[in-house]
Design a protein around this motif. Structure first.
Motif, short mmCIF file in Angstrom:
data_model
loop_
_atom_site.label_atom_id
_atom_site.label_comp_id
_atom_site.label_asym_id
_atom_site.label_seq_id
_atom_site.Cartn_x
_atom_site.Cartn_y
_atom_site.Cartn_z
N GLN A 177 -32.62 -1.06 23.46
CA GLN A 177 -33.55 -1.26 22.32
C GLN A 177 -32.81 -1.07 21.01
O GLN A 177 -32.20 -0.03 20.78
CB GLN A 177 -34.72 -0.28 22.42
CG GLN A 177 -35.62 -0.57 23.61
CD GLN A 177 -36.71 0.45 23.80
OE1 GLN A 177 -36.90 1.33 22.97
NE2 GLN A 177 -37.44 0.33 24.90
N GLY A 178 -32.89 -2.10 20.17
CA GLY A 178 -32.26 -2.00 18.86
C GLY A 178 -30.74 -2.11 18.91
O GLY A 178 -30.06 -1.85 17.93
N ALA A 225 -38.81 3.61 29.75
CA ALA A 225 -37.48 3.55 29.15
C ALA A 225 -36.71 4.81 29.51
O ALA A 225 -37.29 5.80 29.95
CB ALA A 225 -37.60 3.44 27.63
N GLU A 251 -32.70 -4.06 28.94
CA GLU A 251 -32.17 -4.31 27.59
C GLU A 251 -32.13 -3.04 26.76
O GLU A 251 -33.04 -2.21 26.83
CB GLU A 251 -33.03 -5.36 26.88
CG GLU A 251 -32.64 -6.76 27.30
CD GLU A 251 -33.63 -7.81 26.82
OE1 GLU A 251 -34.47 -7.48 25.96
OE2 GLU A 251 -33.56 -8.94 27.32
N ALA A 275 -34.61 -0.24 28.20
CA ALA A 275 -35.91 -0.57 28.81
C ALA A 275 -35.71 -0.70 30.32
O ALA A 275 -34.82 -1.42 30.78
CB ALA A 275 -36.43 -1.87 28.23
#
Lengths: 808, 110
Positions: free
Chosen positions: B79-80, B61, B77, B72
């Protein structure tokens, strides 16, 4: 039928007996005699009264309202002169009072060494409030005090008198201080701490005579050394006060002999506290006295109980120094030691092991884990499995390091939390279940942490564990989700285990991620380079982009470039070079910063090495405007031009900036030097500020003018520039070594206390060592990163430039 | 079929670091993890277009330097958070970083 209970002596033990009786609804008509002209107070707290931190009113445990509410007839300032066991009466100057049950709680009397001059005015003991007041009064005239006795009481007296401005010498018969509680090494640390406060300590010093004609004038030692003294405090020990009992024909050995229900040889007479002897033992600490009080109260209420002395640990705060000892810590055959020392912090831990069991423990400086070690001693736990790490305490056991809360959570219900009052974890949990939700409520309901207070943190942890999220305690937070460890835990591991690389830290501290995250890596990188400047190689990939690229990233991905202007001084040539660079690289914005220099904003990544090269050629270096490190030293024009300047503030600022630049610190570090108290350089809101005055330089620290606005606190005043340099380097180094990453100086100061920092700086040995470590680190880090990166510009250039054609 | 082209030596990108590749349609960041895997992503955080190549790389990441969004590397994507960065095929062979040339064409049409 209501019985008549007469109590002789209003001390901590008898006060507790009465509380239990009234709480239990016992039917007694109580008469309380006290030789002192006052009721029950917390004798342990006399030291803070002596030093001026507390007043008598603060330490009263039972006031007039309480006695009245419980119908206690009080005769204070009244000596009981005789007990008539046949008639069942006691006699005092106020007449004769009859009893059904009599309680003797006469406590102890100070031991007076039988030397010539012991009765001179100015020779006092240290036992009660009157002694304390006498010392306070004597200290008002200043002068010299000699304290005979280097045990707890003597040292408390010495510290209190020193605090009140007296020149104090402690005489101790034995080879090291507090020899019954401490081993030699811990005794040495204690001595050093006391000496730092200006107290002179003489061990192996035997008093031959106290000299003086109308009042005390001095003390003569056996080796014929003479000491001047305006006040002599005798604190060599105490003995049970048994005269009344002896006169009444009760059985008395060293103390009044009692059975397991605290009854004396007369079934209607009981005794409690320091005046009793049980099974050949005397009692001086408060915990067994409270146990006795409970047993006695139950006995009087016909609830038979048995007093059994417990194994004890001693956790004491002597004049602000934390110490702890438990068990037997004498060296001997078949016994092994595990020792941990952190000389810089004055921390010492020693465990004595026999057959894989800890039999003794001594701790000095950091006693947080004392209860855990005491538990291991008491339960005779086999420690062979955890021998490698046992010295580091419970946080490092059981494979995965855990936080202090889980250690507390793991304690059984019968684990003792408050040693003074014998309060177990279970009782605290029950009180919490019954609605006590803060430390104050717990104190009043259970008495936990209500006596000496050293277990307050532990009680708070029980609260935190029991209440969970409902309890807001400023608990130690782990660094990030990669670890359970706090910043402090990790720093301790890095030093004690000599961890010198990131993978070593991840391994030893059981990191949950393979290589950390953006939160922990910069912190670890800082701790490693700060603790091991020669061994650790800085990892650029663990730095935030600003420190990796030596420029400040802006919201569009461009950078700002700030060359250093030493002390805010520049030249026309430098200004021309900056103007030329701004033109050449089409810098969109040129701005004057708050730190007295020029910011070139909006420079593209790939131009950075080239613009630096131009600035380097004009003699300028990186201003580190992007770093958790030294930023600027702001100055005023001082004596060069100003009508009011008292010293060369500009020159000093430049000298400081040249010494400190390039150093990495836990957070950014801003300095300023003002040439007079008009303070045009705004030094009193900087991390370190210097204000010049006629007589020298006032150095103050802990200012801030950001999210928090804080005025600095005065660290010290020094007469010369050379000392300013040393003090600033030393305080910077101490901050580097001790502060949490991303704490500015003011936050660090709030944690360790200004006083602690002052101690580091005023002790010339510690100061010199800090300066030496700072200078050593600067041999590595005081280099211009721009010049280094100009030589290796690759990271700023694209890896490849692909065109559509090339792909086809 | 993939059309791998040789970009640079693996060692030109530091471990836990990134370098940029300039294309006609903006920059692509090539990341190298501690385990010597390489990933290619658009050099723009889905949040405010922060330059991901300047972030701190940890595990698989990267944390954006502007506002600490964590992206990521394998999927792109956030994260969160809601958001995704375009990713492109990349691999290491014989100490060289290879990218799929077709991605450039995709970017060209996009």
């Amino acid at each position: 039928m209501t019985q008549k209970l007469v109590v002789i002596g209003a001390g901590m033990a008898s006060g507790r007996v009465l509380e239990h009786l009234f709480d239990g609804g016992a039917d007694f008509d109580v008469t309380l005699f006290n030789a002192e002209e006052r009721g029950n107070y917390n004798r342990i707290m006399l030291s803070p009264v002596l030093s001026g931190e507390k007043t008598y009113e603060d330490i009263v445990t039972h006031d007039a309202d309480w006695y009245e509410a419980n119908n206690v007839t009080c005769h204070f300032g009244t000596h009981v002169t005789a007990i008539d066991r046949q008639a069942k009466t006691v006699t005092s100057a106020k007449g004769t009072v009859a009893y059904d049950k009599l309680l003797i709680a006469t406590g102890s009397a100070p031991f007076i060494i039988p030397v010539q001059g012991k009765d001179l005015p100015g020779v006092i003991t240290y036992r009660d409030l009157d002694d304390t007041n006498a010392m306070i009064k004597a200290s008002k005239a200043g002068g010299k005090a000699v304290v005979i006795g280097g045990g707890l009481l003597g040292l408390e007296a010495a510290a209190g008198l020193a605090e009140r401005g007296m020149d104090v010498t402690v005489l101790h018969l034995m080879g090291h201080l507090m020899e019954r509680q401490l081993d030699e090494a811990a005794g040495f640390l204690l001595r050093r701490d006391l000496e730092k406060r200006g107290i002179t300590v003489k061990c192996r010093a035997s008093t031959a005579a106290i000299l003086g004609t109308d009042k005390v004038e001095g003390v003569l030692l056996e080796d014929n050394e003479g000491l001047e003294a305006d006040l002599v405090v005798m604190a060599v020990g105490i003995r049970p006060e048994t005269r009344l009992a002896t006169d009444a024909g009760l059985e008395v050995a060293r103390g009044i002999e009692v059975g397991a229900q605290l009854q004396t040889s007369d079934p209607d007479i009981f005794a409690v506290g320091e005046c009793v002897e049980f099974d050949g033992q005397l009692f001086g600490l408060v915990a067994p006295l409270y146990d006795q009080a409970m047993v006695l109260a139950n006995t009087l209420m016909d609830k038979p109980e048995v007093f059994t002395p417990k194994k004890l640990s001693t956790k004491l705060k002597v004049t602000g120094c934390d110490l702890f000892s438990a068990g037997d810590f004498a060296a001997g055959e078949g016994r092994e030691d595990i020792v941990f020392r952190d000389p810089a912090r004055g921390v010492y831990r020693r465990l004595v092991i026999e057959d894989d069991v800890i039999v003794g423990a001594v701790m000095y400086g950091d006693t947080a884990d004392g209860n855990w070690f005491f538990g291991l001693i008491r339960d005779k736990t086999d420690i062979s499995e955890m021998r490698d790490t046992v010295i580091f305490g419970p946080a490092y056991q059981g494979g995965a390091p855990s936080d202090p809360l889980s250690a507390v959570a793991a304690l059984p219900r019968d684990a003792e939390i408050c040693g003074c009052n014998g309060i177990c974890k279970g009782e605290i949990e029950d009180a919490i279940a019954a609605g006590a939700s803060d430390i104050g409520a717990l104190r009043s309901q259970t008495k936990a942490s209500a006596s000496c207070g050293t277990c307050t943190g532990l009680v708070e942890q029980v609260l935190a564990v029991t209440l969970g999220d409902d309890f807001v305690l400023p608990t130690a937070q782990p660094i990030c989700s990669c670890t359970e460890m706090t910043h402090e835990d990790v720093r301790r591991m890095i030093k004690s285990q000599e961890l010198k690389s990131l993978p070593a830290v991840w391994q030893a501290c059981d990191w949950k991620t393979p290589c950390g995250c953006h939160v922990c890596r910069p912190a670890l990188n800082y701790y490693l380079l700060s603790d091991w400047p020669l061994d650790y190689e800085d990892d650029p990939q663990s730095r935030f982009v600003n420190e990796r690229k030596h420029a400040n990233i802006q919201k569009d991905g461009t950078f700002s470039v700030v060359p250093r202007m030493w002390g805010g001084i520049t030249t026309p040539d430098e200004l021309r070079a900056i103007a030329d660079a701004a033109d050449k690289f089409s810098v969109p914005t040129v701005k004057i910063t708050g730190g007295q220099r020029i910011d070139l904003l909006g420079v593209k990544n790939e131009y950075l090495p080239a613009i630096w090269d131009d600035l380097n050629k004009a003699g300028m270096v990186s201003g580190h405007a992007y770093s958790k490190g030294l930023r600027t030293v702001k100055t005023c024009v001082g004596t060069d031009h100003c009508r009011f300047g008292t010293q060369d503030s500009t020159g000093l600022g430049i000298q400081l900036e040249k010494a400190l630049w390039g150093s990495w610190t836990p957070h950014k570090l801003k300095l300023a030097v003002s040439g007079c108290p008009r303070n045009c350089a705004e030094a009193t809101c900087k991390d370190i500020g210097i204000v010049c005055v006629d007589s020298g330089y006032q150095i103050s620290i802990g200012g801030a003018a950001g999210m928090d606005v804080r005025e600095t606190s005065l660290l010290c005043q020094v007469p010369t520039k050379e000392e300013v340099m040393d003090v600033v380097k030393a305080v910077t180094q101490s901050y580097r070594e001790n502060a949490k990453y991303l704490d500015r100086i003011y936050k660090w100061m709030d944690k360790v206390g200004l006083e602690w920092i002052q101690e580091q700086i005023t002790d010339l040995d510690i100061r010199a060592a800090l300066v030496e470590r700072f200078d050593l680190s600067q041999t590595i880090y005081r280099k211009d990163p721009w010049a280094q990166h100009v030589a290796k510009p690759a990271p700023y250039e694209p890896l490849a430039t692909l065109t559509l054609e090339a792909a086809e | 079929m993939s059309n791998w082209i040789d970009i640079a030596a693996l060692d030109a990108v530091p471990q836990r670091g990134a370098r940029l590749i300039k294309t006609l349609h903006g920059c692509v960041a090539v990341f190298r993890t501690a385990g010597n895997e390489v990933f290619a992503l658009d050099n723009a955080c889905p949040h405010k277009n922060g330059p991901l190549a300047d972030g701190i790389v940890h595990g698989k990441a990267v944390t954006c330097p502007l506002h600490n969004w964590v992206i990521a590397l394998e999927t792109g994507e956030a994260q969160g958070e809601e958001g995704k960065v375009a990713t492109y095929p990349a691999k290491v062979a014989k100490g060289r970083i290879l990218l799929d040339a077709d991605f450039l064409q995709q970017r060209a049409v996009a």
